[in-house]
Design an enzyme around this catalytic site. Structure first.
Site, PDB file in Angstrom:
ATOM      1  N   GLY A   1      47.210  22.890  43.098  1.00  0.00           N
ATOM      2  CA  GLY A   1      48.438  22.292  42.517  1.00  0.00           C
ATOM      3  C   GLY A   1      48.306  20.732  42.141  1.00  0.00           C
ATOM      4  N   ASP A   2      47.093  20.413  42.091  1.00  0.00           N
ATOM      5  CA  ASP A   2      46.707  19.167  41.509  1.00  0.00           C
ATOM      6  C   ASP A   2      45.348  19.165  40.931  1.00  0.00           C
ATOM      7  OD1 ASP A   2      46.491  16.287  41.015  1.00  0.00           O
ATOM      8  OD2 ASP A   2      47.932  15.949  43.013  1.00  0.00           O
ATOM      9  N   ASP A   3      44.635  18.031  40.452  1.00  0.00           N
ATOM     10  CA  ASP A   3      43.426  18.010  39.925  1.00  0.00           C
ATOM     11  C   ASP A   3      42.365  19.036  40.478  1.00  0.00           C
ATOM     12  OD1 ASP A   3      44.641  16.132  37.990  1.00  0.00           O
ATOM     13  OD2 ASP A   3      43.969  14.546  39.689  1.00  0.00           O
TER      14      ASP A   3
END
Ligand SMILES: *[C@@H]1O[C@H](CO)[C@@H](O)[C@H](O)[C@H]1NC(C)=O
Ligand SMILES: *[C@@H]1O[C@H](CO)[C@@H](O)[C@H](O)[C@H]1NC(C)=O
Ligand SMILES: *[C@@H]1O[C@H](CO)[C@@H](O)[C@H](O)[C@H]1NC(C)=O
Ligand SMILES: *[C@@H]1O[C@H](CO)[C@@H](O)[C@H](O)[C@H]1NC(C)=O
Ligand SMILES: *[C@@H]1O[C@H](CO)[C@@H](O)[C@H](O)[C@H]1NC(C)=O
Ligand SMILES: *[C@@H]1O[C@H](CO)[C@@H](O)[C@H](O)[C@H]1NC(C)=O
Ligand SMILES: *[C@@H]1O[C@H](CO)[C@@H](O)[C@H](O)[C@H]1NC(C)=O
Length: 466
Positions: free
Chosen positions: A254-256
């Site tokens: 959900g992020d990098d």
């Protein structure tokens, strides 16, 4: 007769358990007969069940983990030790790895389940290079697996699983119900020779793997999985670390997928510890809301000599993204990325000089980041909305940007402006669609990629067996 034999066998097993398991390198039958690769093998082994562990997915193993690790510490300077997590579901609160020359080994059918009870996570001070917790001002919850000031620490397994059970944390974070910063899944501080490998890591409450102030770090063969719509579940975040090799990982997040960091504004500038000599190789990333590799936004200690190659991105917001701001100070320099294959991206190249996001109002507006020596080459992307969105800082131009041999295919609804460039200077060579005027075509000339070998590439893993 049969009964007697049974009793003798049973006694024998008990003796074997009690005497040999913890002491002479033999392990329980149920978990013996495996091998794995590590920087170092260990003389002593024990199983979590030797310390009362119950793998039913319900019983808390917090004490078993803590007792096992404490007991194995006696072997720190006698050939080291490993704790084996056998098949089963092992629910536990946060625990610390406390000895050097230590391996936490997960059997292929072992699942460590992180407690969802905040009381199972000690509250510890914020990191000095951040000056506060990342989610909230003040201290923070300790990581689920936490270690500090160790030499030669390995977390590995035959692809066993560590499940952070993050759903309750994401939910409470979104509703602003948490007093402190969420725990990371694995955080190792101030350590040398760190290996995290051959594991499946799922559903971290926040970042998954966070080596900070470390040197000689290997993160290999990790499968990292989080829902793509949950907050801050970065895959691997090398933070103020030197000599790091991130290889053969598969990350859905959900992020990098990878976020390279080095501290935040005035706290990171004061701490002054860069991330440097980092290799990222053979990564597959799916991250619709973030980057394959982010540099920053916390980069106040500096980021330099990053080499990324042979990377596959699917349905990811951008490939490499530089995130910084006025007040960050520090630098991002000598960044090399090549051989990316990408499908379905919002941007391929993205630089954001105005990222904002300060720890507090105490940042120095004169602390300007230096962004220079950024080299991207040999990339193919398809179904892309916008090729490049490159914004430096007014009065603080990002320099020496080079992009060569890059073919970017548009999505059915591409942006009209494919390259939007401000406050940057550099060159391009053989890119399509044609780049912006701030990155003029220099003819057929490839951008640089280092040819020397970093020391971290020469580390040979040993085959260890039990
Ligand atoms: C782990 O170590 C930290 C700092 O060294 C300490 O504050 C914390 O309480 C320890 N956690 C556990 C579970 O003992
Ligand atoms: C860990 O190492 C750092 C850096 O060397 C040092 O400042 C810190 O006091 C050490 N912490 C412990 C608990 O030994
Ligand atoms: C990783 O785990 C797999 C699956 O159990 C196993 O076959 C393989 O040997 C392990 N690899 C290493 C390098 O330990
Ligand atoms: C580990 O297991 C995952 C599924 O959980 C699988 O996709 C991956 O290929 C396995 N990795 C290794 C090294 O065996
Ligand atoms: C292309 O990208 C769009 C988003 O811009 C996405 O909705 C669509 O599914 C992608 N098409 C293919 C064939 O992957
Ligand atoms: C350009 O990049 C592609 C991979 O995207 C590679 O196959 C090709 O060899 C490169 N061309 C040159 C001239 O380096
Ligand atoms: C280009 O970037 C500038 C500066 O970031 C921004 O203000 C502008 O809206 C962008 N233009 C387009 C067409 O995206």
């Amino acid at each position: 007769m049969l009964q007697t034999v049974a009793v003798i066998v049973l006694l024998g097993l008990v003796g074997f358990r009690g005497v040999k398991c913890g002491r002479t390198g033999k392990v329980l039958e149920s978990v013996s007969g495996f091998s794995y690769e590590a920087i170092n093998c260990r003389k002593h082994s024990a199983s979590l069940t030797d310390f009362g562990g119950v793998g039913d997915g319900k019983t808390s193993n917090t004490l078993a983990f803590r007792k096992a690790i404490e007991s194995l510490k006696q072997f720190e300077s006698d050939g080291g030790s490993q704790l084996i997590v056998p098949p089963g579901k092992w629910l536990t609160g946060s625990f610390n790895l406390t000895s050097s020359h230590f391996t936490l080994f997960l059997h292929k059918d072992a699942i460590i389940l992180a407690s969802q009870d905040e009381k199972d996570y000690p509250v510890i001070p914020f990191l000095p290079s951040y000056g506060r917790g990342r989610d909230a001002v003040g201290p923070r919850y300790a990581a689920f697996i936490y270690a500090t000031n160790l030499t030669d620490v390995v977390i590995t397994g035959n692809n066993g699983t560590i499940d952070g059970q993050g759903s309750t944390w994401w939910d409470k974070f979104s509703k602003n119900e948490l007093q402190y910063t969420r725990p990371y899944l694995i955080e190792i501080l101030y350590s040398d020779q760190v290996q995290i490998s051959n594991l499946t890591l799922v559903n971290s409450p926040s970042w998954f793997v966070h080596p900070v102030y470390c040197s000689n770090v290997l993160t290999l063969k990790l499968t990292i999985l989080a829902p793509v719509d949950v907050p801050n579940t970065d895959g691997i975040d090398p933070d103020s670390c030197t000599n790091v090799r991130i290889e053969d990982n598969f990350i859905v997040s959900g992020d990098d997928c990878i976020a390279v960091k080095s501290g935040w504004d005035e706290y990171g500038i004061k701490f002054g510890m860069p991330t440097k000599h980092l290799i990222i190789r053979r990564l597959t990333c799916i991250s619709p809301k973030s980057a394959v590799i982010a540099l920053g936004s916390e980069m106040s200690g500096g980021i330099e000599d990053v080499r990324a190659e042979d990377i596959v991105a699917i349905n990811t917001e951008s490939a490499v993204r530089i995130k910084t701001a006025i007040g960050r100070g520090g630098y991002v320099k000598n960044i090399f990325a090549r051989r990316f294959q990408m499908d379905t991206m919002k941007y391929v190249f993205w630089m954001t000089g105005g990222y904002g996001s300060h720890p507090d109002e105490g940042y120095d507006p004169k602390a300007l980041p230096v962004i220079t020596g950024i080299s991207y080459s040999d990339m193919v992307a398809k179904n892309v909305t916008m090729a490049a969105n490159l914004a430096g800082i007014d009065g603080d131009t990002f320099t020496d940007i080079c992009i060569s041999n890059v073919t970017i295919g548009p999505s059915p609804k591409p942006k009209k402006v494919q390259w939007n460039c401000t406050d940057i200077v550099g060159v391009t060579s053989v890119v399509s669609p044609p780049s912006c005027s701030l990155l003029p075509d220099q003819g057929a000339k490839a951008c640089p990629f280092p040819t020397d070998k970093l020391p971290i590439e020469d580390i040979k893993l040993q085959t260890c067996s039990s």
